[in-house]
Scaffold this active site. Structure first.
Site, mmCIF file in Angstrom:
data_model
loop_
_atom_site.group_PDB
_atom_site.id
_atom_site.type_symbol
_atom_site.label_atom_id
_atom_site.label_comp_id
_atom_site.label_asym_id
_atom_site.label_seq_id
_atom_site.Cartn_x
_atom_site.Cartn_y
_atom_site.Cartn_z
ATOM 1 N N TRP A 33 0.843 -1.209 0.000
ATOM 2 C CA TRP A 33 0.000 0.000 0.000
ATOM 3 C C TRP A 33 0.874 1.254 0.000
ATOM 4 O O TRP A 33 2.012 1.222 0.468
ATOM 5 C CB TRP A 33 -0.972 -0.008 1.178
ATOM 6 N N GLU A 76 7.676 8.743 13.744
ATOM 7 C CA GLU A 76 7.859 8.126 12.413
ATOM 8 C C GLU A 76 8.683 9.031 11.506
ATOM 9 O O GLU A 76 9.481 8.559 10.693
ATOM 10 C CB GLU A 76 6.508 7.841 11.753
ATOM 11 N N GLU A 113 9.066 1.818 6.173
ATOM 12 C CA GLU A 113 8.782 2.705 7.306
ATOM 13 C C GLU A 113 8.482 4.134 6.844
ATOM 14 O O GLU A 113 7.668 4.832 7.444
ATOM 15 C CB GLU A 113 9.978 2.734 8.269
ATOM 16 N N HIS A 116 5.001 5.546 6.649
ATOM 17 C CA HIS A 116 4.183 5.799 7.848
ATOM 18 C C HIS A 116 4.102 7.286 8.176
ATOM 19 O O HIS A 116 3.006 7.834 8.351
ATOM 20 C CB HIS A 116 4.741 5.031 9.056
ATOM 21 N N GLU A 166 9.287 -2.402 17.421
ATOM 22 C CA GLU A 166 8.296 -2.655 16.370
ATOM 23 C C GLU A 166 6.980 -3.138 16.990
ATOM 24 O O GLU A 166 5.894 -2.774 16.521
ATOM 25 C CB GLU A 166 8.804 -3.690 15.367
ATOM 26 N N THR A 169 5.267 -0.089 18.618
ATOM 27 C CA THR A 169 4.580 0.789 17.655
ATOM 28 C C THR A 169 3.330 0.078 17.103
ATOM 29 O O THR A 169 2.327 0.729 16.829
ATOM 30 C CB THR A 169 5.501 1.224 16.487
ATOM 31 N N ASP A 198 2.203 -3.211 9.162
ATOM 32 C CA ASP A 198 3.633 -3.169 8.803
ATOM 33 C C ASP A 198 4.503 -3.405 10.032
ATOM 34 O O ASP A 198 5.484 -4.153 10.003
ATOM 35 C CB ASP A 198 4.023 -1.787 8.247
ATOM 36 N N GLU A 199 4.147 -2.716 11.123
ATOM 37 C CA GLU A 199 4.973 -2.801 12.337
ATOM 38 C C GLU A 199 5.024 -4.254 12.835
ATOM 39 O O GLU A 199 6.069 -4.735 13.259
ATOM 40 C CB GLU A 199 4.433 -1.903 13.456
ATOM 41 N N HIS A 202 7.380 -6.266 10.721
ATOM 42 C CA HIS A 202 8.767 -5.923 11.071
ATOM 43 C C HIS A 202 9.169 -6.555 12.405
ATOM 44 O O HIS A 202 10.290 -7.023 12.573
ATOM 45 C CB HIS A 202 8.947 -4.403 11.146
#
Ligand SMILES: [Fe+2]
Ligand SMILES: [Fe+2]
Length: 330
Positions: A33, A76, A113, A116, A166, A169, A198-199, A202
């Site tokens: 995305w 971020e 990252e 974000h 990670e 977050t 995503d976090e 990760h």
């Protein structure tokens, strides 16, 4: 062999699998995305109506919510600090021979990252609820000031840090998503959900790196884990300050806001610690030196101890008023 040389050897050994880590834990650019997928389309006919709607819904959100979202955004946005820090870790090299495998991982992680802060910044700008210039100044200060997360250039300590961070977050973006939904802001909720996803990915990657280090160098990995837990994980935005201030308690005040609305609390900290211990099966680890056995004993008792301390913690009821968010405008 010195401790440093063994670490380098372990990093080289793991580096052979970097391509598979990238494939398993990161998503190709064309498939992942992008911020514009969730923002009003500025080329579209309905742009102004979409922005108007976004701004109307944003009016429902309370003061601590905005402070928390701004603090998360600034965290971020200080990404250049994190990338340059990680590039300096032993075993990670972006210069010699065009860069090693680890530098490829760091670059692609950074690329993910970077979206974000980009997304959150644009949302805040469109919302009309916050003072963008103040936010931008804090971001610039934070990048200027740099940070010290207490890991040195030790890869073991750095991977403990990133495994923890990670997940932290993930927790906070996910809670913001839940709150936004509660206030009827489904679009903001979706944005934060995507970031949280995503976090989590990760987190899975970095904690897998630690699992693999435990498999080949258990005692040293245990000592590094203990070291990081003993000194506590400081957040990346630890040195946060508002414009015009040299020394600041802005980070504590931002944390208080996040605690008050339950986005990230002291008990989340303890939960994350426990999750890492479970994931790495600290209790079942074998082949440890005496020193590492002691470190394990220390670690096993730590969550309960920290939980008792966190129960006694008192969070101030009043919000600190930040230059980022002017209450009169809410
Ligand atoms: Fe992020
Ligand atoms: Fe992250």
């Amino acid at each position: 062999m010195s401790i440093k040389n063994i670490r380098l050897e372990v990093m080289q050994f793991l580096e052979k699998n970097v391509d598979s880590f990238v494939e398993q834990y990161l998503i190709p650019v064309e498939k992942i995305w992008q911020p514009s997928d969730f923002l009003p389309n500025s080329e579209g006919e309905n742009f102004f109506e979409e922005v108007k709607e976004l701004r109307e819904i944003a009016k429902e959100l309370p003061y601590d919510f905005w402070v928390t979202l701004v603090g998360d955004t600034i965290t971020e946005e200080a990404l250049p600090t994190y990338e340059s820090w990680l590039m300096d870790v032993e075993g990670i090299n972006q210069i010699e021979n065009g860069g090693n495998g680890w530098s490829k991982w760091i670059r692609q992680w950074t690329g993910e990252e970077n979206r974000h802060g980009d997304l959150l910044n644009k949302y805040l700008y469109l919302s009309g609820r916050v003072n963008m210039r103040e936010i931008e100044m804090t971001t610039q200060h934070l990048i200027n000031d740099g940070f010290d997360i207490g890991t040195g250039s030790d890869p073991y300590k750095n991977f403990v840090y990133t495994s923890f961070q990670e997940l932290a977050t993930y927790v906070s973006h996910n809670r913001v998503a839940q709150m936004a939904k509660k206030f009827g802001d489904n679009k903001l909720s979706k944005m934060c959900k995507m970031i949280a996803g995503d976090e989590m990915r990760h987190h899975h990657a970095y904690s897998e790196f630690v699992t693999r280090i435990f498999a080949v160098d258990p005692s040293e990995m245990m000592l590094a884990f203990q070291y990081m837990m003993k000194q506590k994980i400081v957040m990346p935005a630890h040195f946060l300050r508002e414009s015009g201030q040299k020394i600041s308690s802005a980070f504590e005040q931002f944390s208080d806001s996040a605690q008050r609305i339950g986005v990230y609390t002291a008990s989340d900290y303890v939960d994350i610690m426990q999750k890492l211990m479970d994931k790495w099966e600290i209790d079942k680890m074998t082949g440890l030196t005496d020193e590492a056995e002691k470190a394990r004993d220390y670690l096993m008792k730590l969550p309960a101890r920290m939980a008792r301390i966190s129960e006694r913690l008192v969070i101030p009821q009043e919000s600190h008023i930040f230059k980022w968010v002017e209450p009169a405008r809410l």
